[in-house]
Design an enzyme around this catalytic site. Structure first.
Site, PDB file in Angstrom:
ATOM      1  CG  ASP A 219     -16.249 -20.945  44.087  1.00  0.00           C
ATOM      2  OD1 ASP A 219     -16.285 -21.271  45.443  1.00  0.00           O
ATOM      3  OD2 ASP A 219     -17.060 -20.186  43.752  1.00  0.00           O
ATOM      4  CD  GLU A 295     -17.490 -24.892  46.972  1.00  0.00           C
ATOM      5  OE1 GLU A 295     -17.703 -24.439  45.773  1.00  0.00           O
ATOM      6  OE2 GLU A 295     -17.635 -24.667  48.011  1.00  0.00           O
TER       7      GLU A 295
HETATM    8  C1  NOJ Z   1     -17.906 -21.509  47.412  1.00  0.00           C
HETATM    9  C2  NOJ Z   1     -17.170 -20.867  48.123  1.00  0.00           C
HETATM   10  O1  NOJ Z   1     -16.032 -21.682  48.994  1.00  0.00           O
HETATM   11  C3  NOJ Z   1     -17.651 -20.031  49.212  1.00  0.00           C
HETATM   12  O2  NOJ Z   1     -16.720 -19.411  50.398  1.00  0.00           O
HETATM   13  C4  NOJ Z   1     -18.229 -18.669  48.434  1.00  0.00           C
HETATM   14  O3  NOJ Z   1     -19.022 -17.887  49.174  1.00  0.00           O
HETATM   15  C5  NOJ Z   1     -19.229 -19.149  47.455  1.00  0.00           C
HETATM   16  N1  NOJ Z   1     -18.666 -20.207  46.862  1.00  0.00           N
HETATM   17  C6  NOJ Z   1     -19.637 -18.262  46.423  1.00  0.00           C
HETATM   18  O4  NOJ Z   1     -18.334 -18.039  45.634  1.00  0.00           O
END
Ligand code: NOJ
Length: 573
Positions: A219, A295
């Site tokens: 993430d 991501e």
């Molecule tokens: C990216 C995640 O996909 C999202 O849902 C989240 O709010 C933020 N990172 C913080 O972790």
């Protein structure tokens, strides 16, 4: 002699066998919304386990699951308070083991969402850090800021803004310092300049690898490191205001250009370090490759850097947000063609491309591109060379659900306020999976689910689409089936654009042609002219639900009729 030939054939088959993740078909599960087994209105692990057969049936190789670790759920798991425990509303560690066992039995790999940039402020590490208890004192990023005598207020060290709006610094009365949070106030950023943090997170990775997961989706990767304090001024520099006037509100994250808080060189090295861990683990086990998915909403060059730097390897699947973030319902065939080229041209050798158009942070495909284009875009994602990633429900064309401001639960939506929440809330794309036409679409026996089920569920659900002669799901399943064919696994890729229609051929033993009409009106396409070697007649393999072209129809390749917003796949006969 004969035995030798058999052995040689076997060895060739073995060495050329596809590893589970190569050109893999991946599915994203948002666990609160997939299947509720205990009637509390929230999806859980046992629920997922009961639906693994469905994933198999629709042709998935792996599923990445949004966070399931213990969490106060202020950002629904993206605020973890214990990386070693399962959040009770999702179940227990035994439930997770049962899920893994079932997935293994079915040949589906489970990929966990790993959230390393920040923890919850309820995590023990943070509580101890606030009290300066070692070794946690420097686990987070603490700064003094300044004290304003006039107002009697503590002022943050600089102008940085968090992703969910407002200052990225929060004052801690306990510690008498500010901590950095690039997301919510409740999500303090870990300090990766502290080797002990590195070590602690590497331990987490190894713990879940030992449990038997197939890898991790990592993430918020670009946020891992920030610039260090300037040695001459002793300050952490401000970020400049972004050019243009696209983001005038100074409290919005997009108001600043994030030159000091994103994509630092150290971040790439950190991803490569995690890759070393999963590679070593896989090598030691000698069974299969564990993978990383990353991501990163950042420039294409940066996304590509997450693959590796030529010396060190990084992410197996750096999510392709180039196409995702820059396309919309106005994008043309030429735009999509350009997105495809830019990724394929820039990605390094010996890696796979990946295609993704949906996730839990963005409006659903149907909302962003229009419901008519659902099948066309699923065709695109499933037939391009490389990995395909599908967000749960997009295979049945699920829509964004309406949620009022009062009922909004997403922190990003709440912080946006009643006037702007509809633009920013992520609740609409997280509504419960529509399984069938019974109570709460078969998702839950509860009277109220955590987010409402979309009202069209009685007609649009997995079960009805399985029964229908033609449906989004049927199209999707045909695609995932033909994708196993050598033409899609390792076949050539040739593409052409004309008249706002994107046409490409995937060929190995057979020649498949994909035609995507981005116009609202129909077009007749001469694929024989584009690909002269194609047979005079071709067979329709699948087409968008609204198309008259029926599966199995044999048609002339010099005049393929394609309705507006329709995708068709044909194969030479
Ligand atoms: C990216 C995640 O996909 C999202 O849902 C989240 O709010 C933020 N990172 C913080 O972790």
């Amino acid at each position: 002699m004969q035995a030798l030939i058999i052995l040689a054939t076997f060895l060739v088959a073995l060495t050329s066998a596809r590893e589970w993740w190569e050109n893999g078909n991946f599915y994203q599960i948002y666990p609160r919304s997939f299947m509720d087994s205990n009637g509390d209105g929230i999806g859980d692990l046992r629920g997922i386990t009961t639906k693994l057969r469905y994933l198999k049936k629709i042709g998935m190789d792996g599923a990445w699951i949004s966070p399931i670790f213990q969490s106060p759920m202020e950002d629904f798991g993206y605020d973890c308070s214990d990386y070693y425990a399962i959040q009770p509303e999702f179940g227990t560690i035994d439930d997770f083991q049962a899920l893994l066992d079932k997935a293994n039995e079915l040949g589906i790999k489970i990929i966990l969402d790993f959230v390393p940039n920040h923890t919850s402020n309820k995590h023990n590490w943070f509580k101890m850090s606030e009290q300066r208890i070692d070794p946690y004192t420097d686990f987070y990023i603490w700064e003094n800021g300044t004290y304003d005598e006039a107002s009697g207020k503590h002022l943050p060290p600089n102008n940085w803004i968090c992703s969910f709006r407002y200052s990225a610094w929060e004052w801690s009365d306990k510690r008498q310092q500010f901590y950095l949070h690039q997301f919510g106030v409740f999500q303090p950023d870990l300090n990766y300049r502290n080797p002990a943090v590195h070590q602690a997170m590497a331990d987490v990775v190894r713990f879940w690898l030992n449990k038997g997961v197939g890898g991790f989706r990592i993430d918020a990767v670009p946020f891992m490191y920030e610039v260090s304090r300037d040695p001459t001024t002793g300050k952490i520099p401000d970020e400049p205001v972004a050019e243009g006037n696209a983001c005038p509100d100074p409290d919005d994250w997009c108001h600043l250009k994030h030159i000091h808080t994103q994509d630092r060189n150290e971040t790439f090295e950190l991803v490569y370090d995690w890759r070393d861990i999963v590679d070593k683990f896989s090598k030691d086990k000698g069974d299969y490759q564990r993978i990383l998915m990353t991501e990163a909403y950042t420039s294409l060059d940066n996304i590509i850097r997450y693959y590796g730097n030529g010396v060190r390897n990084g992410s197996h699947v750096p999510f392709n947000f180039e196409m995702f973030s820059n396309s919309n319902n106005k994008s043309t065939a030429q735009d999509f063609s350009n997105f495809i080229d830019s990724w394929l041209e820039r990605m390094p050798k010996d890696v796979y491309a990946n295609w993704v158009l949906g996730n839990h942070d963005n409006n659903r495909i149907s909302a962003r591109y229009g419901t008519a284009k659902i099948d066309m875009l699923n065709i695109l994602v499933q037939t391009l060379p490389g990995h395909a990633v599908t967000y749960y429900g997009d295979e049945i064309g699920m829509k964004n659900v309406y949620v009022s401001y009062e009922e909004t639960v997403d922190p990003q939506g709440i912080n946006a306020g009643p006037d702007r929440y509809r633009q920013l809330s992520r609740d609409p794309e997280r509504s419960p999976m529509q399984w069938d036409w019974t109570h709460q679409s078969g998702f839950s026996t509860a009277n109220k689910t955590w987010l409402p089920v979309y009202e069209n569920y009685k007609n649009e659900n997995v079960f009805s689409q399985l029964l229908a002669k033609k449906s989004h799901l049927k199209v999707f399943m045909t695609l995932t089936e033909i994708r196993k064919n050598a033409s899609f696994q390792k076949g050539s890729f040739e593409k052409s654009v004309a008249d706002n229609v994107l046409v490409y051929k995937r060929e190995q033993d057979e020649a498949y042609v994909v035609i995507l009409n981005f116009n609202d009106e129909p077009k007749t396409v001469n694929i024989k002219e584009i690909f002269p070697a194609i047979s005079n007649q071709v067979k329709v393999v699948t087409s968008s639900v609204q198309s008259e072209q029926r599966e199995g129809n044999v048609i002339n390749s010099d005049a393929v009729f394609v309705e507006g917003n329709v995708g068709i796949v044909v194969v030479g006969v």
